[in-house]
Design an enzyme around this catalytic site. Sequence first.
Site, PDB file in Angstrom:
ATOM      1  N   GLU A 120     -12.999   5.504   4.242  1.00 29.80           N
ATOM      2  CA  GLU A 120     -13.168   4.809   5.509  1.00 29.80           C
ATOM      3  C   GLU A 120     -14.357   5.286   6.323  1.00 29.80           C
ATOM      4  OE1 GLU A 120      -8.478   3.856   6.142  1.00 29.80           O
ATOM      5  OE2 GLU A 120      -9.252   5.860   6.381  1.00 29.80           O
ATOM      6  N   GLN A 134       0.825  -1.208   0.000  1.00 34.28           N
ATOM      7  CA  GLN A 134       0.000   0.000   0.000  1.00 34.28           C
ATOM      8  C   GLN A 134       0.860   1.260   0.000  1.00 34.28           C
ATOM      9  OE1 GLN A 134      -3.172  -1.936   2.995  1.00 34.28           O
ATOM     10  NE2 GLN A 134      -3.662   0.178   2.526  1.00 34.28           N
ATOM     11  N   ARG A 166      -8.830   1.154   8.828  1.00 37.44           N
ATOM     12  CA  ARG A 166      -8.693   2.526   9.309  1.00 37.44           C
ATOM     13  C   ARG A 166      -7.318   2.689   9.941  1.00 37.44           C
ATOM     14  NH1 ARG A 166      -7.924   6.653   9.002  1.00 37.44           N
ATOM     15  NH2 ARG A 166      -9.115   8.530   9.373  1.00 37.44           N
ATOM     16  N   CYS A 167      -6.403   1.864   9.380  1.00 38.11           N
ATOM     17  CA  CYS A 167      -4.994   2.061   9.640  1.00 38.11           C
ATOM     18  C   CYS A 167      -4.680   2.025  11.129  1.00 38.11           C
ATOM     19  CB  CYS A 167      -4.580   3.378   9.026  1.00 38.11           C
ATOM     20  SG  CYS A 167      -2.943   3.296   8.385  1.00 38.11           S
TER      21      CYS A 167
END
Lengths: 284, 805
Positions: B759, B236, B383-384
């Site tokens: 998100e 990513q 959402r990291c």
Amino acid sequence: MIPAAFDYHRPDSLQDALGLLQTHGEDARVMAGGHSLIPMMKLRMAEVPHLIDLQAITGLRGITIDGATLRLGAMVTQHEIIEHAGLSCAAPILREAALQIADPQVRYMGTIGGNVANGDPGNDMPGLMQCLGAEFTLVGPDGTRSVAARAFYEAAYMTARTDDEILTAISFPATTGGYAYEKQKRKIGDYATAAAAVLLTRKGGTCASASIAMTNLSDVPVWSEAAAQALVGTACDDTAIKAAMAAMDADIDPGEDNRGPVAFKRHVAGVILSRAISRAWSRT
Amino acid sequence: MNDLSPERDNRIANLKGLGCSRKRVEDVRFTQGKGNYVDDIKMAGMLHGDFVRSPYAHARVVSINTDAAMALDGVIAVLTAKDLEPLGLHWMPTLAGDKQMVLADGKVLFQGQEVAYVVARDRYVAADAVELVEVEYEELPVLVDPFMALESDTVLREDLAGQTSGAHGERRHPNHIFLWEEGDKAATEAVLAEAEVVAEEMIYYHRTHPCPLETCGCVASMDKVNGKLTLYGTFQAPHVVRTVASLLSGIEEHNIRVVSPDIGGGFGNKVGVYPGYVCSIVASIVTGKPVKWVEDRMENLMATAFARDYWMKGRISATKEGKITGLHCHVTADHGAFDACADPTKFPAGFFHICTGSYDIPVAYVGVDGVYTNKAPGGVAYRCSFRVTEAAYFIERMIERLAQELNMDSAELRRINFIRKDQFPYHSALGWEYDSGDYHTAWDKALAAVGYDTLRAEQAERVEAFRRGETRKLMGIGLSFFTEIVGAGPVKNCDILGMGMFDSCEIRIHPTGSAIARLGTISQGQGHATTFAQILASEIGIPADSITIEEGDTDTAPYGLGTYGSRSTPVAGAATALAGRKIRAKAQMIAAYLLEVHDNDVEFDVDRFVIKGAPERFKTMKEIAYAAYNQAIPGLEPGLEAVSYYDPPNMTYPFGAYICMMDVDVDTGETEVRQVYALDDCGTRINPMVIEGQVHGGLTEAFAIVMGQEIAYDEMGNCKTGTLMDFFLPTAVETPHYTTDFTETPSPHHPIGAKGVGESPNVGGVPMFSNAVHDAFRAFGLKQSHMPHDHWRIWRIAEGLGLHG
Ligand SMILES: Cc1cc2nc3c(=O)[nH]c(=O)nc-3n(C[C@H](O)[C@H](O)[C@H](O)COP(=O)(O)OP(=O)(O)OC[C@H]3O[C@@H](n4cnc5c(N)ncnc54)[C@H](O)[C@@H]3O)c2cc1C
């Protein structure tokens, strides 16, 4: 998820398949639709050095309806069960149950023979077959024998079938009266949290006969004679249903897993059975 | 000039620019099975890697015997930590300032941890060889509970022995990673002590996993002749991977090319650097052959970046009338065996301090304790590492709890406390500057759209019917109003391993008037090739269909920090617009030259420059592009290219109002979502259809997380949900139907006002579905029940409330 190496055999007669089982003994296993066996091989929970594919044996296919007796070849797929008009008339519970198994992709491949021979307590057909009073035809080196579904299951993945036998057909009487297959699952493609197969006949205002089997609530399917008896002679009212639920509860032995703790499963089993009885009764 | 002329409308439509529901250009290849994923890459002589993984959650590795595996025909090598140690690669730095074992160095710390790496001729041989590696373990006590880990004498990270401080300050226990605090603790305590009403709750957001359709993998290819390493992978953030690979391996960065081909979903799962990448690179260097490694589903679920696992203890206070006066939150964060989040250095709990949500809360405090346990590392996904989803769930549950304590309708409680439109830019008690918003308008629109009052009346009737014994189903109304914080981020605040979180775009206009734009981001299904072309089309007047968007090849794309945290549109999208404006500025000069007027005498009009006041005299962008390459224009360099690196001045703050309605069977625990309404405000809308797709996807993720998805461990640290049989992925059958809606409040600081939406539905959807379940039981006194709300847990709620009679 890659299975260990194996040799692949595709015999085109039952005799050849039996011969291969003889030759390779414990190292061999038959494969029908492969939708229980192949995942086990990929997880390396099953090692099968000689895989004998039954797909080319045409004699194991076909659905015949002979008067009040139905006969399904072991290789009949769940999809064929759903599609077969005659079968849906003669024993509609089969279609209702098959529609609740897995998803269409699995049902195109998965067979009735594989489903009942597998011995996985999660499979839906074994309980249903017990409910129907089905007979399994087994062919082995010593010839053909017939075993009642109600006597077939010994423990998880342990059945009355010996390793050198092949299950060739399943037969059972056409049903009359009301029926229901009720199943709770977490999602499409999931095995049952609890499932109930119910067949009922009515005479006047009361239940004349009943047969009840539960799925995935013990390490074998549970044909609950006591639960059925609780209904016979009643109007399948609340009291009778409660009695049947209590009788069934005494016969099952669920274990805890990701679907939930034992108390939950017992509760759901009761609810599912009560719904199945009500629906079956409404169809008598 | 007649602005309303159909001719001009046609020209605008022809561009397929901003606001156009242009069909996704990517889908042509995806729907025909012509995508090119890592596992599609085949190279001559390519070898295959596979891992021996630990069956134990905590154990000493006594010995590893690779003889039998090496003896298998087709096995080339079996790497263990001993082989990597001389290269200094048996451990690697994480993106959170910790370090992580590449291969088990003396012990294992979670089930599924990488112990040895087998390299073989094909993946079948590799899988067989994995079975033949004999590892002797000595089991150690297992810690799966972060609270117990902080009390225990069992030390998980012996490598950190004696280190009383880590990357984020003091460590007060060997299993403690950091305590991070924000806000005014004393003032918050004071307000809470005096408050008229306080709601207190422990809110657990369980461990889950994004489970992208494509698992993680790579192909490493070291060309020993020219000294170049090419690394294809599911990355990513390909540029960051290149930099890390260079720092770790000592290969100069210009000799490393990292390529992210098509990626089948990321959701943060593919941000981090995994042992598989390091081992594949080493194996390729050692063997001189390309080496491919692709995880299977179980490995992906059990060993790669999870999400959440946050225990959030909250206290919220209000006046009797419902005006919130303060918020206190303490989090115990289970990070697993290594702190492998991908946080900006400053923020070890990401942006969790957005947890005051959409409300004007005068004083607040958060403290987050990071803890090691015997679970897989990560905390990056869904959402990291930004922890915004956790924050939104926390505040939206606290609001519901407060409404309960106040005996108030929670929709009204929200309305009373929303930050007002005239308060923007709004400075939150925990230090953020919200860029823009109009919460009241969105909320009123949402409540009206679902007929909120009617729903409440229906619910009340249902409760009565239930009490009379006429039904066994309750009805829950799930409310959620969320404020996101995306677009990381301003370089002064945000970095990954010290690299500022800017992003970039480089544009080349071809002589015939088409173009290529390359960005530092990488799409994993978001549709960048579609939407970025639209931004550019509106900026430079070249049809989106004539613009190629390229990402993911570090040899060609400008440096960027990649795609996660909904940052692509806020950051790279801004870079795209600004690079486009540079193109336009030069085009203006060319047009003026061609039209023989002064630069200031021409103006941009959709797809051309026209002479002010004489629109019949113009030069189209196509003509201008050609002129850029075939004319010698005094004072101008030939060509038409531009590059922009964008450092955002602030984050963006998308928001939304979500409402759902759900029936809950108290006996079986089954639920049925009858209605979902999702209003999103993501600022300027680039492609409404893509937005809708993102919202549908994110809502489905949220639904999955709330209703059953979890990574669960037993007390021995065995992962109980390592296959899709038990890890809940909803199918089309379970997935609810969605109604989407929007308001549009542009970001004041973003060049085109866009805020990012990827998100939002995950962030806002989780509290919505969970609140619906809680709301169904509110009449019977339920305060809090932890997710996931699968059948048996809902049954347990009913059982606990005595509803089974
Ligand atoms: C995602 C998924 C979901 C599923 N959900 C359900 C579900 O909800 N309910 C359900 O009932 N099933 C479910 N199944 C299982 C599916 O129905 C299988 O197809 C079925 O259980 C086995 O049939 P098969 O033909 O595939 O057998 P195989 O997998 O080929 O064989 C299964 C076992 O039976 C043995 N066997 C097969 N045929 C014979 C024979 N003629 N004689 C002797 N032994 C034989 C094999 O040796 C093997 O041990 C699911 C499967 C999948 C993949």
